[in-house]
Design a protein around this motif. Structure first.
Motif, PDB file in Angstrom:
ATOM      1  N   ASP A 144       0.847  -1.190   0.000  1.00  0.00           N
ATOM      2  CA  ASP A 144       0.000   0.000   0.000  1.00  0.00           C
ATOM      3  C   ASP A 144       0.886   1.245   0.000  1.00  0.00           C
ATOM      4  O   ASP A 144       2.113   1.158  -0.032  1.00  0.00           O
ATOM      5  CB  ASP A 144      -0.993  -0.013   1.164  1.00  0.00           C
ATOM      6  CG  ASP A 144      -0.340   0.075   2.533  1.00  0.00           C
ATOM      7  OD1 ASP A 144       0.846   0.434   2.628  1.00  0.00           O
ATOM      8  OD2 ASP A 144      -1.041  -0.204   3.527  1.00  0.00           O
ATOM      9  N   LYS A 145       0.263   2.406   0.021  1.00  0.00           N
ATOM     10  CA  LYS A 145       1.023   3.657  -0.069  1.00  0.00           C
ATOM     11  C   LYS A 145       1.953   3.871   1.116  1.00  0.00           C
ATOM     12  O   LYS A 145       2.885   4.667   1.043  1.00  0.00           O
ATOM     13  CB  LYS A 145       0.074   4.839  -0.224  1.00  0.00           C
ATOM     14  CG  LYS A 145      -0.918   4.983   0.898  1.00  0.00           C
ATOM     15  CD  LYS A 145      -1.926   6.065   0.582  1.00  0.00           C
ATOM     16  CE  LYS A 145      -3.023   6.043   1.651  1.00  0.00           C
ATOM     17  NZ  LYS A 145      -4.181   6.797   1.240  1.00  0.00           N
ATOM     18  N   ASN A 146       1.738   3.122   2.222  1.00  0.00           N
ATOM     19  CA  ASN A 146       2.605   3.207   3.395  1.00  0.00           C
ATOM     20  C   ASN A 146       3.705   2.152   3.375  1.00  0.00           C
ATOM     21  O   ASN A 146       4.452   2.020   4.338  1.00  0.00           O
ATOM     22  CB  ASN A 146       1.781   3.074   4.675  1.00  0.00           C
ATOM     23  CG  ASN A 146       0.787   4.199   4.817  1.00  0.00           C
ATOM     24  OD1 ASN A 146       1.092   5.344   4.507  1.00  0.00           O
ATOM     25  ND2 ASN A 146      -0.406   3.873   5.269  1.00  0.00           N
ATOM     26  N   GLY A 147       3.764   1.360   2.309  1.00  0.00           N
ATOM     27  CA  GLY A 147       4.787   0.337   2.191  1.00  0.00           C
ATOM     28  C   GLY A 147       4.472  -0.956   2.919  1.00  0.00           C
ATOM     29  O   GLY A 147       5.323  -1.817   3.058  1.00  0.00           O
ATOM     30  N   ILE A 148       3.223  -1.096   3.378  1.00  0.00           N
ATOM     31  CA  ILE A 148       2.824  -2.312   4.080  1.00  0.00           C
ATOM     32  C   ILE A 148       2.359  -3.345   3.055  1.00  0.00           C
ATOM     33  O   ILE A 148       1.482  -3.079   2.240  1.00  0.00           O
ATOM     34  CB  ILE A 148       1.715  -2.013   5.106  1.00  0.00           C
ATOM     35  CG1 ILE A 148       2.248  -1.039   6.162  1.00  0.00           C
ATOM     36  CG2 ILE A 148       1.200  -3.300   5.754  1.00  0.00           C
ATOM     37  CD1 ILE A 148       1.206  -0.505   7.102  1.00  0.00           C
ATOM     38  N   GLY A 149       2.951  -4.532   3.110  1.00  0.00           N
ATOM     39  CA  GLY A 149       2.628  -5.589   2.166  1.00  0.00           C
ATOM     40  C   GLY A 149       1.395  -6.382   2.585  1.00  0.00           C
ATOM     41  O   GLY A 149       1.139  -6.566   3.769  1.00  0.00           O
ATOM     42  N   LYS A 150       0.622  -6.816   1.575  1.00  0.00           N
ATOM     43  CA  LYS A 150      -0.509  -7.702   1.831  1.00  0.00           C
ATOM     44  C   LYS A 150      -0.747  -8.573   0.605  1.00  0.00           C
ATOM     45  O   LYS A 150      -0.286  -8.251  -0.493  1.00  0.00           O
ATOM     46  CB  LYS A 150      -1.760  -6.936   2.221  1.00  0.00           C
ATOM     47  CG  LYS A 150      -2.253  -5.929   1.231  1.00  0.00           C
ATOM     48  CD  LYS A 150      -3.539  -5.303   1.763  1.00  0.00           C
ATOM     49  CE  LYS A 150      -3.643  -3.860   1.378  1.00  0.00           C
ATOM     50  NZ  LYS A 150      -4.879  -3.238   1.823  1.00  0.00           N
ATOM     51  N   LEU A 151      -1.438  -9.677   0.841  1.00  0.00           N
ATOM     52  CA  LEU A 151      -1.746 -10.585  -0.247  1.00  0.00           C
ATOM     53  C   LEU A 151      -3.058 -10.195  -0.909  1.00  0.00           C
ATOM     54  O   LEU A 151      -4.018  -9.804  -0.237  1.00  0.00           O
ATOM     55  CB  LEU A 151      -1.855 -12.023   0.263  1.00  0.00           C
ATOM     56  CG  LEU A 151      -0.559 -12.666   0.716  1.00  0.00           C
ATOM     57  CD1 LEU A 151      -0.843 -14.069   1.260  1.00  0.00           C
ATOM     58  CD2 LEU A 151       0.442 -12.742  -0.414  1.00  0.00           C
ATOM     59  N   VAL A 152      -3.102 -10.335  -2.230  1.00  0.00           N
ATOM     60  CA  VAL A 152      -4.297 -10.088  -3.030  1.00  0.00           C
ATOM     61  C   VAL A 152      -4.548 -11.326  -3.865  1.00  0.00           C
ATOM     62  O   VAL A 152      -3.611 -11.924  -4.405  1.00  0.00           O
ATOM     63  CB  VAL A 152      -4.096  -8.852  -3.944  1.00  0.00           C
ATOM     64  CG1 VAL A 152      -5.251  -8.687  -4.900  1.00  0.00           C
ATOM     65  CG2 VAL A 152      -3.912  -7.603  -3.108  1.00  0.00           C
TER      66      VAL A 152
END
Length: 100
Positions: free
Chosen positions: A83-91
């Protein structure tokens, strides 16, 4: 290498249809899954909330059919985004989507 994920659940946020600069349609929604699975012979509650992206010509069609509460079965592949804050997540990138 394999990257295949299948999950059933309900749409919990209104789907959003967007278009890339190249004109490709992308339908994004959040899917919630609740179930009980067996692990090591014992019942375990499973709870998953994941962003699903459906791309291409079918995205526009599904945008008219999906609403909050719609139950679906999705299969596709997992990909990591930041995301724009650099936090990774799975999609979950949907390759097949079926109402259930």
């Amino acid at each position: 290498m394999q990257n295949l994920y299948q999950v059933s659940g309900a749409v919990i946020k209104p789907p959003q249809l967007t278009h890339s600069p190249a004109g490709i349609s992308h339908l994004r929604f959040v899917l919630e899954h609740l179930s009980e699975q067996i692990e090591a012979g014992l019942p375990r509650r499973s709870y998953v909330r994941i962003v699903v992206v459906l791309s291409g010509g079918v995205a526009t069609q599904w945008a008219k059919e999906l609403n909050v509460g719609t139950a679906v079965h999705v299969s596709g592949f997992l990909n990591r985004i930041e995301d724009k804050n650099g936090i990774g997540k799975l999609v979950l990138h949907a390759q097949q989507l079926v109402k259930i």
